[in-house]
Design an enzyme around this catalytic site. Structure first.
Site, PDB file in Angstrom:
ATOM      1  N   ASP A 181       0.854  -1.186   0.000  1.00 24.67           N
ATOM      2  CA  ASP A 181       0.000   0.000   0.000  1.00 24.67           C
ATOM      3  C   ASP A 181       0.893   1.240   0.000  1.00 24.67           C
ATOM      4  OD1 ASP A 181      -2.182   1.643   0.055  1.00 24.67           O
ATOM      5  OD2 ASP A 181      -2.784   1.173   2.098  1.00 24.67           O
ATOM      6  N   ASP A 185       2.616   6.504   5.326  1.00 18.70           N
ATOM      7  CA  ASP A 185       1.322   7.168   5.481  1.00 18.70           C
ATOM      8  C   ASP A 185       1.240   7.819   6.858  1.00 18.70           C
ATOM      9  OD1 ASP A 185       0.744   6.183   3.008  1.00 18.70           O
ATOM     10  OD2 ASP A 185      -0.908   4.887   3.639  1.00 18.70           O
ATOM     11  N   ARG A 237       1.723  10.745  -4.794  1.00 18.04           N
ATOM     12  CA  ARG A 237       1.663  10.971  -3.340  1.00 18.04           C
ATOM     13  C   ARG A 237       3.030  11.359  -2.771  1.00 18.04           C
ATOM     14  NH1 ARG A 237      -2.488   6.265  -1.037  1.00 18.04           N
ATOM     15  NH2 ARG A 237      -4.166   6.668  -2.532  1.00 18.04           N
TER      16      ARG A 237
END
Length: 347
Positions: A181, A185, A237
């Site tokens: 993933d 994060d 990102r």
């Protein structure tokens, strides 16, 4: 290009001396069954930590939420771990620990890291593979954590997840690639984080900031500094931001990012400053996919073989929180390529 202002918070106390002071607890024999070895004497321990000592720049230095800067495991025992069981044990123990990661450790799933930990790779071969580190749970906070000089590969979920209101976190000089993933994060009301000198590569989703469009509890949180990171061929990102204000994206090197560099969404405020974008068709987006627009101020960036950045609105000035200097963006490719990643800080 105008910025809003807030009162300045005090910078943190210097953390290097605190980290060195932690080392008096080292000593004793190895425990082969647990895969841990207390370092063999205070002189050796002192040299190791002194070599790896340093202080963050940016939001991890801010005096807030009852924490004066980010000190990690300073003041706690120094241990070396070589197995997944030992790593899981020490990152989850109460109290401060300086945890030296030696060699390649295969883990399963996400290991929960609780407050007051320094997790430091030894040399150039420290690696966590197959899983990742999650800072905090809903019942055990992951505040005041330092992660440095570790290679993260093949994570089954995120490589590093800063979550569940974790605050005062410094993630520095790591190498992150090939996860499932996100590589890094930061979400769920976490705050006061610095992400510096990391090498992101061989992956799509690099650095999410903000859980989801519907998670409005992140408003007023997620203050993060990203500086001197190498986003090397990763797709997107870098970061993708929701709600946070301000986010400081400073002196990073972007190269061959297929989808975009930075995206500001859901009324986030992002200052993109002194970066070098090379072969990035969309260096900065205002809004992305189904997310509403954010705000972006860009200044003093270089765009080489890259598209035109989008900007909108005003952003809170990071200097109201901490002092900093900006490197000439022309020097960023050489400086960041040479300095980002593992084996660069002498641990």
């Amino acid at each position: 290009m105008n910025t809003e202002h807030r009162p300045r918070s005090r910078r943190s106390a210097v953390t290097a001396m605190l980290l060195v002071a932690a080392l008096a607890c080292a000593g004793g024999a190895a425990d082969a069954a647990s895969g841990t070895a207390p370092l063999p004497g205070t002189a050796t321990a002192g040299r190791l930590a002194a070599a790896c000592a340093g202080t963050p720049t940016g939001f991890a230095t801010v005096n807030a939420l009852g924490q004066n800067g980010t000190t990690g495991g300073a003041g706690g025992p120094v241990v070396t771990v070589t197995t997944a069981a030992a790593l899981k044990d020490y990152v989850g123990r109460a109290g401060p620990y300086v945890i030296q990661v030696s060699g390649r450790i295969q883990v399963s799933g996400m290991l929960t890291v609780v407050a007051n930990k320094s997790i430091l790779g030894v040399g150039t071969t420290s690696e966590i593979t197959g899983g990742g580190l999650q800072l905090g749970s809903t019942t055990r906070p992951g505040n005041n954590v330092i992660i440095r000089n570790i290679r993260f590969t093949g994570a089954s979920d995120d490589s590093i997840s800063v979550t569940n209101k974790a605050h005062h976190v410094w993630i520095d000089h790591n190498d992150l690639s090939d996860g499932y993933d996100g590589l890094l994060d930061i979400k769920r009301e976490s705050d006061f984080v610095t992400v510096s000198w990391n090498h992101f590569h061989h992956h799509s989703k690099s650095a999410l900031l903000g859980h989801s469009d519907g998670y409005t509890a992140d408003i007023g949180k997620l203050r993060v500094t990203y500086h001197h990171n190498f986003f090397d061929g990763t797709d997107q990102r870098h970061p993708r931001v929701r709600f946070a204000d301000p986010v400081h994206v400073l002196n990073n090197y972007y190269r061959d990012n297929a989808l975009y560099g930075v995206a500001s969404t859901e009324n986030a405020g992002v200052l993109v400053e002194g970066n070098y974008f090379e072969n990035v068709a969309h260096p900065i987006y205002v809004g992305y996919d189904k997310s509403g627009p954010g705000r972006v101020v860009e200044r003093n960036n270089r765009y080489v073989g890259s598209g035109t950045p989008q900007t909108a609105g005003t952003v809170v000035e990071p200097r109201t929180y901490y002092p900093y200097t900006v490197d000439d963006p022309a020097t960023v490719p050489a400086t960041v390529s040479a300095g980002a990643g593992v084996g660069k800080i002498g641990c």
